[in-house]
Design a protein around this motif. Structure first.
Motif, mmCIF file in Angstrom:
data_model
loop_
_atom_site.group_PDB
_atom_site.id
_atom_site.type_symbol
_atom_site.label_atom_id
_atom_site.label_comp_id
_atom_site.label_asym_id
_atom_site.label_seq_id
_atom_site.Cartn_x
_atom_site.Cartn_y
_atom_site.Cartn_z
ATOM 1 N N LYS A 179 0.840 -1.222 0.000
ATOM 2 C CA LYS A 179 0.000 0.000 0.000
ATOM 3 C C LYS A 179 0.868 1.262 0.000
ATOM 4 O O LYS A 179 0.721 2.133 -0.860
ATOM 5 C CB LYS A 179 -0.918 0.010 1.244
ATOM 6 N N SER A 180 1.783 1.345 0.980
ATOM 7 C CA SER A 180 2.623 2.545 1.068
ATOM 8 C C SER A 180 3.483 2.678 -0.190
ATOM 9 O O SER A 180 3.716 3.786 -0.677
ATOM 10 C CB SER A 180 3.518 2.482 2.307
ATOM 11 N N THR A 181 3.946 1.531 -0.703
ATOM 12 C CA THR A 181 4.793 1.577 -1.902
ATOM 13 C C THR A 181 3.993 2.127 -3.089
ATOM 14 O O THR A 181 4.527 2.876 -3.914
ATOM 15 C CB THR A 181 5.341 0.164 -2.222
ATOM 16 N N ARG A 206 11.464 -0.578 3.623
ATOM 17 C CA ARG A 206 10.276 -1.052 4.328
ATOM 18 C C ARG A 206 10.089 -0.291 5.647
ATOM 19 O O ARG A 206 10.952 -0.308 6.516
ATOM 20 C CB ARG A 206 10.431 -2.553 4.606
ATOM 21 N N LEU A 207 8.967 0.401 5.752
ATOM 22 C CA LEU A 207 8.596 1.067 7.003
ATOM 23 C C LEU A 207 7.116 0.806 7.215
ATOM 24 O O LEU A 207 6.292 1.193 6.383
ATOM 25 C CB LEU A 207 8.862 2.575 6.894
ATOM 26 N N ARG A 208 6.811 0.108 8.286
ATOM 27 C CA ARG A 208 5.406 -0.282 8.522
ATOM 28 C C ARG A 208 4.537 0.940 8.798
ATOM 29 O O ARG A 208 4.977 1.877 9.467
ATOM 30 C CB ARG A 208 5.382 -1.212 9.747
ATOM 31 N N THR A 209 3.311 0.918 8.288
ATOM 32 C CA THR A 209 2.368 2.005 8.576
ATOM 33 C C THR A 209 1.617 1.679 9.864
ATOM 34 O O THR A 209 1.119 0.571 10.029
ATOM 35 C CB THR A 209 1.356 2.153 7.422
ATOM 36 N N VAL A 210 1.574 2.666 10.739
ATOM 37 C CA VAL A 210 0.843 2.487 11.996
ATOM 38 C C VAL A 210 -0.346 3.445 11.953
ATOM 39 O O VAL A 210 -0.181 4.634 11.725
ATOM 40 C CB VAL A 210 1.750 2.816 13.197
ATOM 41 N N LEU A 233 -5.341 7.937 1.364
ATOM 42 C CA LEU A 233 -5.300 7.498 2.752
ATOM 43 C C LEU A 233 -4.587 6.156 2.829
ATOM 44 O O LEU A 233 -5.021 5.174 2.210
ATOM 45 C CB LEU A 233 -6.726 7.362 3.299
ATOM 46 N N ASP A 234 -3.499 6.142 3.573
ATOM 47 C CA ASP A 234 -2.712 4.919 3.731
ATOM 48 C C ASP A 234 -3.031 4.351 5.107
ATOM 49 O O ASP A 234 -3.087 5.087 6.093
ATOM 50 C CB ASP A 234 -1.216 5.280 3.650
ATOM 51 N N VAL A 235 -3.244 3.050 5.172
ATOM 52 C CA VAL A 235 -3.598 2.456 6.464
ATOM 53 C C VAL A 235 -2.615 1.340 6.811
ATOM 54 O O VAL A 235 -1.959 0.801 5.933
ATOM 55 C CB VAL A 235 -5.022 1.851 6.416
ATOM 56 N N GLY A 236 -2.538 1.023 8.087
ATOM 57 C CA GLY A 236 -1.771 -0.141 8.516
ATOM 58 C C GLY A 236 -2.606 -1.375 8.174
ATOM 59 O O GLY A 236 -3.817 -1.386 8.389
#
Ligand SMILES: Nc1nc2c(ncn2[C@@H]2O[C@H](COP(=O)(O)OP(=O)(O)OP(=O)(O)O)[C@@H](O)[C@H]2O)c(=O)[nH]1
Ligand SMILES: [Mg+2]
Length: 512
Positions: free
Chosen positions: A75-77, A319-323, A354-357
């Motif tokens: 998603k973030s990518t 890689r950085l996890r979305t919180v 909107l980016d979600v974890g």
């Protein structure tokens, strides 16, 4: 006795009543006051109307997209690709800040190897909960005896003194990992699987799609929970290079120290990663680090050079996890020869993504954002057909994605929202089918075709389509694309198609 019930008591009547003994002077004053009150009221009505019109106009200018999918689906990518294609200035401003994340990704890979060879030397298997890296480690598949370079690996050569020495020399990396995690904050750590998992797999709808449970319970559509740090916040924190303030200078100094230590370990890291016995151990344990998120071990010298600046591709691979949930707004600035961009410019359109974890514990937070959307981009990674969820090793990752998709297709709130399905990690699927023994039929017995990447991808596409056909709105138009989100060139083309599709649909709805 009166035939009618008495008129209800009106406490305000006294205010409206004209006093019986009103003089002509008093009447004039009253009438002036009443006229001025009427004018004031009319002005307020007009202001409210103007406000509403402005809000409606603003709504038309904003295109709102929610990007959904399980953790590590990309998603973030995907949002990074969007920023890279259309908001290049913001992208370049952030690029240097990704160094800390890339160093952390690198150090994690080294510590994972050290952990595995430590376990191997003690001849004790690591418990699933103690393995640091993500999905490829949780794979149930065994792998061929060739290294990442495709060359054959030694059969059973034991780890020896050389490996012990390397482990000792690289032990400071444990502290470096901790320091970087502290500096980066919430998104730095990955989801930890539950300490004990019952035997029975439970893929109940509520587990996979808790936003549906929230919808059924009629929870309010508000966004009132706290939004913890995500990549935008994190990058602001890590933006040390252009800041004169002393706290950021200190962070930059710390980062330089980390770079210095890592550069000093470069030769040992390389020796560890390219060691044939170590690679044989990794293969034996089914670990393909080279296919893991945030893999940078093949770029050691480049990344650890003192003048290192992350490339676009490095940032996409980091890689950085979305919180929690994070909103990104883009006023699109890039994209030459793009008719749609011109249309965007004319109306001054703002794209909100909107980016979600995607981890299970975070899915309940999606629901408040279902309101007022133009489109949902749903990411389903198709390379992970033989992997299980990090947060619940009983659940196959594609089954989880299908369950989530079912929840989204079944949400009545989303009836007017456009769906875009991205079957992501196509590149990894292709590599997995080529280089491992993983068989789709072992996880999806109904798959009866040859293991050609396009047939496998087509099979998964039809599974998602089937879910939509069984939903409340089977005739809904949806678009599905195969993507490799770390490959910017091909993803940019797909992003353009996605963007044009959304705008065209917006236009169609506006003219209905
Ligand atoms: N090879 C490859 N890697 C990908 C692809 N898409 C994403 N990745 C990598 O997979 C990792 C996870 O991607 P993210 O975009 O962070 O995943 P996410 O869905 O935002 O995950 P959460 O924030 O945990 O919900 C990153 O290191 C990406 O670079 C792909 O198509 N191919
Ligand atoms: Mg994310």
């Amino acid at each position: 006795m009166s035939a009618y019930p008495p008129a209800p008591y009106n406490p305000l009547a006294a205010w409206d009543a004209v006093p019986a003994d009103e003089t002509s002077e008093q009447r004039k004053t009253r009438e002036v006051a009443e006229e001025s009150a009427r004018k004031r009221s009319a002005r307020i009505d007009e202001d409210i109307k103007a406000d509403r019109a402005a809000t409606a106009a603003l709504k038309k200018r904003v295109v709102k997209l929610l990007v959904l999918g399980q953790s590590e689906s990309g998603k973030s990518t995907t949002i990074k690709n969007f920023q890279l294609a259309y908001a290049y200035q913001a992208w370049t401003n952030d690029r240097l800040s990704w160094r800390a994340v890339i160093f952390l990704n690198l150090v994690r890979s080294v510590n994972t190897i050290l952990h595995i060879i430590g376990c191997e030397m003690n001849t004790q298997l690591p418990s699933p909960s103690s393995s640091t890296p993500s999905s490829p480690l949780s794979s149930a598949t065994s792998y061929e005896s060739t290294g990442p370079d495709g060359l054959p690996l030694p059969k059973e050569e034991p780890l020896g003194t050389r490996h012990k020495l390397l482990s000792m020399r690289l032990s400071p990396l444990i502290h470096i990992q901790r320091d970087l995690e502290q500096q980066i904050g919430a998104g730095a750590s990955e989801v930890v699987p539950p300490a004990s998992a019952p035997n029975q797999a439970d893929t109940s709808e509520n587990d996979a799609a808790p936003f549906l449970a929230a919808e059924r319970q009629g929870r309010r559509l508000t966004t009132e929970f706290a939004v913890p740090a995500t990549w935008m916040d994190t990058l602001t924190k890590l933006r040390t290079h252009d800041s004169p303030d002393s706290e950021n200078n200190q962070s930059e100094r710390k980062l330089k120290e980390v770079m210095g230590t890592l550069a000093g370990c470069c030769v040992d890291i390389k020796a560890l990663w390219t060691d044939r016995t170590v690679q044989a151990v990794l293969v034996k344990r089914g670990v393909r680090l080279e296919d893991s998120p945030g893999f940078f071990l093949d770029d050691l010298e480049r990344i650890l050079s003192p003048t290192y600046e992350p490339t676009d591709e490095d940032v996409l691979r980091a890689r950085l996890r979305t919180v929690g949930v994070q909103e990104y707004s883009f006023v699109l600035e890039q994209g030459q020869n793009d008719v749609v961009r011109a249309a965007d410019r004319q109306v001054g359109r703002i794209w909100k993504m909107l980016d979600v974890g995607g981890a299970r514990t975070m899915r309940e937070k999606w629901y408040p954002y279902f309101d007022d959307l133009n489109a949902i981009i749903f990411l389903a990674p198709i390379s992970c057909f033989d992997e299980t969820l990090e947060e619940d090793p009983r659940v196959n990752r594609i089954h989880d994605s299908l369950m989530l998709w079912k929840g989204i297709c079944g949400s009545t709130l989303l009836n007017n929202v456009q769906f875009i399905l991205l079957l992501n990690k196509y590149d990894l699927l292709s590599r997995k089918l080529k280089h491992t023994e993983a068989k789709v039929v072992d996880y999806f017995p109904e798959f009866r075709e040859t293991q050609d990447v396009n047939r496998v991808a087509g099979f998964f596409r039809s599974k998602f389509k089937q879910v939509l056909k069984m939903s409340l709105l089977p005739t809904r138009i949806f678009f599905a694309h195969m993507t490799s989100a770390t490959d910017h060139k091909t993803t940019a083309q797909i992003m353009r198609v996605v963007r044009e599709g959304i705008l065209r649909e917006n236009l169609r709805r506006a003219t209905i």
